[in-house]
Design an enzyme around this catalytic site. Structure first.
Site, PDB file in Angstrom:
ATOM      1  N   GLU A   7       1.920   1.942   5.350  1.00 38.79           N
ATOM      2  CA  GLU A   7       0.775   1.448   6.114  1.00 38.79           C
ATOM      3  C   GLU A   7       0.842  -0.070   6.169  1.00 38.79           C
ATOM      4  O   GLU A   7       1.012  -0.733   5.147  1.00 38.79           O
ATOM      5  CB  GLU A   7      -0.535   1.887   5.453  1.00 38.79           C
TER       6      GLU A   7
ATOM      7  N   ASP B 182       8.619  -7.628  11.814  1.00 40.98           N
ATOM      8  CA  ASP B 182       7.241  -7.500  12.276  1.00 40.98           C
ATOM      9  C   ASP B 182       7.061  -8.527  13.376  1.00 40.98           C
ATOM     10  O   ASP B 182       7.291  -9.726  13.164  1.00 40.98           O
ATOM     11  CB  ASP B 182       6.223  -7.719  11.166  1.00 40.98           C
TER      12      ASP B 182
END
Length: 217
Positions: free
Chosen positions: A46, A75
């Site tokens: 997560e 990311d």
């Protein structure tokens, strides 16, 4: 001192097929054997971070620990000037999950429409400048990590154009170009993207110069 990466297997800590393709292409000249987290059946952690760095490190450490191999996580996201940098770290979240949207299950056209709708609310003269940001985190099973950030400046267009990219690529026109990322040949995009910028910094930092780069055909 930056830790050097030895030749061998490297986990690409992503289940995003588009990202995996791009990172594989960037790694190909360096003799690395990339394997994705999806190929290994690793769970997706997560993403609870509030910055690109936090999320990249979270994913890299999770894959490195689970696989017992070095892992590279990406990311990345879109920062729109007129929206105060949004969607930013929540770039993927703006593409809501839909059962009919293929392996990733995200509706990227909906996400692009959200951005355009918010810009339209500000009028025809709204600042349409934007940037893609990419943070690469390389982690080892012992917990060591290195972080590199890249950017691609540009502007947003509407309606979406092109089928070669993924995510928000169809509405992003890189600076100095008239085509969107989704209209540019992937090889050219790899040379100018935010991911390429971050990757060049990673190569300079962790690959020993000339140590295992393969020759061009």
């Amino acid at each position: 001192m930056t830790r050097k990466l030895a030749p061998g297997k490297l986990v690409i800590a992503s289940h995003n097929a588009g990202k995996v393709r791009e990172i594989r292409a960037l790694l190909e000249p360096f003799g690395i054997e990339p394997v994705s987290a999806g190929d290994l059946g690793l769970p997706e952690p997560e993403e609870t971070g509030t910055t690109f760095v936090e999320n990249a490190l979270l994913k890299a450490h999770a894959s490195a620990s689970a696989a017992g191999l070095p892992a590279l996580a990406d990311d990345s996201g879109l920062e729109v000037a007129a929206l105060g940098g949004r969607p930013g770290v929540y770039t993927a979240d703006w593409a809501e999950r839909q059962w009919f949207e293929g392996e990733e299950g995200r509706d990227w056209y909906l996400a692009m429409g959200k951005v355009e709708g918010l810009l339209a609310e500000q009028g025809a003269d709204v600042d349409r400048s934007a940037r893609f940001v990419c943070t690469l985190a390389l982690a080892w099973p012992d917990g060591h990590a290195e972080v590199f950030e890249g950017r691609a400046e540009g502007s947003l267009t509407w309606p979406p154009r092109g089928t070669l990219g993924f995510g928000y690529d169809p509405v992003f026109v890189p600076a100095g170009n008239t085509l969107t990322f989704a209209e540019i040949d992937p090889a050219e995009k790899h040379a100018i993207s935010h991911r390429a910028d971050a990757f060049a910094k990673l190569v300079a930092g962790v690959f020993q110069e000339g140590a295992f780069k393969t020759s061009s055909p």
